[in-house]
Structures are given as C-alpha cells and as structure tokens.
Design a protein around this motif. Structure first.
Motif, PDB file in Angstrom:
ATOM      1  N   GLU A   1       8.052  25.763   5.342  1.00 32.83           N
ATOM      2  CA  GLU A   1       9.487  25.574   5.131  1.00 32.83           C
ATOM      3  C   GLU A   1       9.814  24.260   4.414  1.00 32.83           C
ATOM      4  N   GLY A   2       8.861  23.717   3.682  1.00 29.30           N
ATOM      5  CA  GLY A   2       9.125  22.510   2.918  1.00 29.30           C
ATOM      6  C   GLY A   2       9.625  22.841   1.520  1.00 29.30           C
ATOM      7  N   VAL A   3      10.146  21.850   0.842  1.00 30.02           N
ATOM      8  CA  VAL A   3      10.621  22.026  -0.528  1.00 30.02           C
ATOM      9  C   VAL A   3       9.420  22.166  -1.460  1.00 30.02           C
ATOM     10  N   ASP A   4       9.490  23.103  -2.378  1.00 23.70           N
ATOM     11  CA  ASP A   4       8.392  23.300  -3.328  1.00 23.70           C
ATOM     12  C   ASP A   4       8.385  22.205  -4.388  1.00 23.70           C
TER      13      ASP A   4
ATOM     14  N   GLU B   1       0.856  -1.177   0.000  1.00 21.78           N
ATOM     15  CA  GLU B   1       0.000   0.000   0.000  1.00 21.78           C
ATOM     16  C   GLU B   1       0.898   1.234   0.000  1.00 21.78           C
ATOM     17  N   LYS B   2       0.908   1.934  -1.114  1.00 18.96           N
ATOM     18  CA  LYS B   2       1.759   3.105  -1.258  1.00 18.96           C
ATOM     19  C   LYS B   2       0.947   4.255  -1.836  1.00 18.96           C
ATOM     20  N   SER B   3       1.422   5.468  -1.580  1.00 16.83           N
ATOM     21  CA  SER B   3       0.730   6.647  -2.093  1.00 16.83           C
ATOM     22  C   SER B   3       1.754   7.681  -2.519  1.00 16.83           C
ATOM     23  N   LEU B   4       1.297   8.639  -3.326  1.00 20.46           N
ATOM     24  CA  LEU B   4       2.143   9.739  -3.767  1.00 20.46           C
ATOM     25  C   LEU B   4       1.605  11.032  -3.174  1.00 20.46           C
ATOM     26  N   LEU B   5       2.507  11.825  -2.601  1.00 16.77           N
ATOM     27  CA  LEU B   5       2.151  13.078  -1.960  1.00 16.77           C
ATOM     28  C   LEU B   5       2.926  14.213  -2.627  1.00 16.77           C
ATOM     29  N   LEU B   6       2.213  15.169  -3.166  1.00 18.11           N
ATOM     30  CA  LEU B   6       2.839  16.336  -3.789  1.00 18.11           C
ATOM     31  C   LEU B   6       2.879  17.459  -2.766  1.00 18.11           C
ATOM     32  N   LEU B   7       4.088  17.882  -2.421  1.00 20.12           N
ATOM     33  CA  LEU B   7       4.268  18.906  -1.393  1.00 20.12           C
ATOM     34  C   LEU B   7       4.478  20.289  -2.018  1.00 20.12           C
TER      35      LEU B   7
ATOM     36  N   ASP C   1       3.443   2.962   4.393  1.00 24.09           N
ATOM     37  CA  ASP C   1       3.203   2.766   5.832  1.00 24.09           C
ATOM     38  C   ASP C   1       3.433   4.050   6.622  1.00 24.09           C
ATOM     39  N   GLY C   2       3.031   5.162   6.039  1.00 31.82           N
ATOM     40  CA  GLY C   2       3.134   6.438   6.744  1.00 31.82           C
ATOM     41  C   GLY C   2       4.490   7.094   6.682  1.00 31.82           C
ATOM     42  N   ASN C   3       5.458   6.469   6.037  1.00 39.25           N
ATOM     43  CA  ASN C   3       6.810   7.016   5.966  1.00 39.25           C
ATOM     44  C   ASN C   3       7.180   7.381   4.528  1.00 39.25           C
ATOM     45  N   VAL C   4       7.893   8.475   4.371  1.00 41.84           N
ATOM     46  CA  VAL C   4       8.402   8.861   3.058  1.00 41.84           C
ATOM     47  C   VAL C   4       9.621   8.003   2.746  1.00 41.84           C
ATOM     48  N   VAL C   5       9.541   7.228   1.669  1.00 44.37           N
ATOM     49  CA  VAL C   5      10.627   6.302   1.330  1.00 44.37           C
ATOM     50  C   VAL C   5      11.395   6.748   0.093  1.00 44.37           C
ATOM     51  N   ALA C   6      10.879   7.724  -0.650  1.00 38.89           N
ATOM     52  CA  ALA C   6      11.580   8.242  -1.819  1.00 38.89           C
ATOM     53  C   ALA C   6      10.966   9.584  -2.198  1.00 38.89           C
ATOM     54  N   THR C   7      11.764  10.424  -2.839  1.00 39.68           N
ATOM     55  CA  THR C   7      11.276  11.722  -3.311  1.00 39.68           C
ATOM     56  C   THR C   7      11.809  11.995  -4.716  1.00 39.68           C
ATOM     57  N   THR C   8      11.051  12.774  -5.468  1.00 40.13           N
ATOM     58  CA  THR C   8      11.453  13.188  -6.815  1.00 40.13           C
ATOM     59  C   THR C   8      10.897  14.581  -7.064  1.00 40.13           C
ATOM     60  N   PRO C   9      11.710  15.517  -7.547  1.00 41.29           N
ATOM     61  CA  PRO C   9      11.168  16.826  -7.917  1.00 41.29           C
ATOM     62  C   PRO C   9      10.083  16.664  -8.988  1.00 41.29           C
ATOM     63  N   LEU C  10       9.037  17.456  -8.887  1.00 43.75           N
ATOM     64  CA  LEU C  10       7.949  17.380  -9.862  1.00 43.75           C
ATOM     65  C   LEU C  10       8.463  17.616 -11.277  1.00 43.75           C
ATOM     66  N   SER C  11       9.444  18.496 -11.435  1.00 43.67           N
ATOM     67  CA  SER C  11       9.995  18.773 -12.769  1.00 43.67           C
ATOM     68  C   SER C  11      10.642  17.533 -13.370  1.00 43.67           C
ATOM     69  N   GLU C  12      11.335  16.751 -12.554  1.00 47.34           N
ATOM     70  CA  GLU C  12      11.979  15.523 -13.038  1.00 47.34           C
ATOM     71  C   GLU C  12      10.941  14.474 -13.400  1.00 47.34           C
ATOM     72  N   LEU C  13       9.892  14.371 -12.586  1.00 53.53           N
ATOM     73  CA  LEU C  13       8.829  13.415 -12.885  1.00 53.53           C
ATOM     74  C   LEU C  13       8.095  13.807 -14.165  1.00 53.53           C
ATOM     75  N   ALA C  14       7.903  15.107 -14.359  1.00 52.87           N
ATOM     76  CA  ALA C  14       7.243  15.580 -15.575  1.00 52.87           C
ATOM     77  C   ALA C  14       8.084  15.276 -16.804  1.00 52.87           C
ATOM     78  N   GLU C  15       9.394  15.495 -16.710  1.00 50.97           N
ATOM     79  CA  GLU C  15      10.298  15.275 -17.837  1.00 50.97           C
ATOM     80  C   GLU C  15      10.378  13.807 -18.232  1.00 50.97           C
ATOM     81  N   ALA C  16      10.329  12.927 -17.233  1.00 50.22           N
ATOM     82  CA  ALA C  16      10.484  11.496 -17.509  1.00 50.22           C
ATOM     83  C   ALA C  16       9.173  10.776 -17.748  1.00 50.22           C
ATOM     84  N   TYR C  17       8.057  11.376 -17.311  1.00 55.29           N
ATOM     85  CA  TYR C  17       6.804  10.613 -17.327  1.00 55.29           C
ATOM     86  C   TYR C  17       5.561  11.432 -17.653  1.00 55.29           C
ATOM     87  N   LEU C  18       5.315  12.488 -16.926  1.00 59.60           N
ATOM     88  CA  LEU C  18       4.027  13.164 -17.035  1.00 59.60           C
ATOM     89  C   LEU C  18       3.843  13.910 -18.352  1.00 59.60           C
ATOM     90  N   LEU C  19       4.910  14.462 -18.899  1.00 60.37           N
ATOM     91  CA  LEU C  19       4.795  15.305 -20.088  1.00 60.37           C
ATOM     92  C   LEU C  19       5.374  14.659 -21.344  1.00 60.37           C
TER      93      LEU C  19
END
Length: 258
Positions: free
Chosen positions: A55-58, A19-25, A66-84
């Motif tokens: 004071e979080g990263v944009d 059970e995993k989720s994605l959180l955009l900060l 399980d309630g813990n952040v296990v990986a992060t990716t800048p939205l720009s990098e995710l967009a370049e590789a996948y979303l766009l």
C-alpha cells in the motif's frame, strides 16, 4: 561569526558530514531507472536502495537521514530534473527555474562532501552542482532581497550560456544585491546585467565555484551556500549547506578574499 578558514576548502573540511541515503519505493519503472539513480551516487557517500512495501506509493524516492524519511520526490520528477537530462539543459535554458521544481531529495543532500567530475570523465556527476546552483539562484529570486554572490572562473561563461545569462539578468533586475566574480576574459559578457562585477586572476578566482544567498533577515531559513574547489582538471570537491552561521561566513569570505 567564527574565524574564516585560510582557504575555501576549509569550509568543506570543517563540516560534519551527514549520513544520508536514497530509498526507491515500489518501483514499477524499468530497471534502467534504478541503475541511473545508483550510478549517479556510486562514487559518493550516499547509498541507494530500493524496497517494495504494501500500500505504498509507487516510484517514490525517499531521502533517509538517521533512519527517518526527511523528504520525498516522485521518480518521474527526479528523472525530469536530473536523471534523464544533461548539463546543457541548464546552460541553455531556464525551464527548471521557471517551474520552481527542484527535487527535495537532491537539495536535501546538504552537509555531505561530494567529489564530482565533469567532461570528459563524466557527463552526469557535475550536473548535481549545476542543479544546486540553479536552486540557490531561484531561492534568491523568490526572496527578492538580501545578498547573492556567485563565482564563475571565467566571466565569458555569461556570454556562452544563454540560460545562465538569463538567470543573472533576472537577478540583476531584482531586489537582490547581486555580485559575480571571475577572470575578465570577455568584458562584454557582463554588460547590461545590472550586477556588481568583481574581476581577478588569483588561484581561487580560477578554481572556485561558490554560490551563496543570504536573505535580509538573518533568522530567515532561506540561507544557503554551495562551495566547490577544483582539485584536478574539471574535478570538484564540494558541499552545500543551509547552516546560517556557515553561510554567513562563506559570504564574508567571498567579500573579503575575492
């Protein structure tokens, strides 16, 4: 290793889906970016949310397990590789593999069952499996040892897709023992690749998408395998895993049954 399942689908059936989720900060990008992210997973067992924190990263996408952040990716990098981008980016070129940048929030969605559709129903869902396939190919090339196995349904794809052919020529020239599988609809497509070619016409040859890498050292954490089975025209039931035992069993299945 344990007993092999009767079909490739058995590897998906036996997995304990995480059970995993994605959180955009702290999104500062326009609303369509979160829409793209939500739409990419709206039919899957992955929830997408967003949150503003002091004071979080944009524009940071977090993979939460399980309630813990296990990986992060800048939205720009995710967009370049996948979303766009679309599947053609990976079929016609090797940019992402050359850069070696595969979003960890995507590659970290292991041991989750995905059912994805390709064209004409969707121009994005199947892209997820293409990204993971390229990620596994890149991992094998980086290791430069071990075994790599990949099924293509039709071997002519290696002639039709320049980016794919380039990757497999690199694998053939590397120190990785590389095997490819598919219906031999175009024998010339695999000439001069330097890989071991296996041809067949069975149902699994025609409806399976498997990419598996096992490094020489079984204790290495580089093991990874993607298994996908076509359950309808261009509709794929799939899962990828880093579990060493399961990856070794998937490799054994391909070697024995294909």
């Amino acid at each position: 290793m344990g007993e092999l399942p009767a079909t490739l689908s058995g590897f998906i059936d036996e997995a304990d889906t995480s059970e995993k989720s994605l959180l955009l900060l702290n999104r500062t990008e326009p609303e369509p970016f979160v829409d793209l992210l939500s739409e990419a997973f709206e039919e899957q067992a992955v929830t997408v949310t967003e949150k503003q924190i002091p004071e979080g990263v944009d524009n940071l996408v977090c993979l939460v397990e399980d309630g813990n952040v296990v990986a992060t990716t800048p939205l720009s990098e995710l967009a370049e590789a996948y979303l766009l981008v679309n599947v053609d980016r990976y079929r016609t070129g090797t940019r992402q593999s050359d850069l070696g940048t595969f979003p960890e929030v995507l590659t970290g969605l292991d041991d989750i069952e995905f059912v994805v559709e390709g064209l004409p129903r969707s121009n994005r869902e199947k892209l997820l499996l293409v990204v993971i396939s390229r990620f596994i190919e890149h991992r094998a090339l980086t290791a430069d040892n071990g075994e790599f196995h990949s099924t293509f349904q039709r071997l002519s794809r290696l002639d039709d897709e320049y980016g794919t052919r380039t990757m497999y020529k690199r694998l053939g020239d590397s120190g990785v023992e590389t095997h490819i599988y598919g219906v031999r609809d175009d024998p010339e497509a695999v000439e001069e690749l330097g890989v071991t070619v296996h041809g067949g016409t069975s149902e699994e040859y025609r409806r399976s998408w498997v990419v598996v890498f096992t490094p020489e050292d079984r204790s290495d954490d580089g093991h990874v395998a993607l298994v996908a089975v076509e359950i309808d025209r261009n509709v794929w039931r799939s899962l990828w895993t880093y579990d060493v035992d399961r990856t070794e069993r998937i490799r054994s299945y391909v070697r024995k049954r294909f």
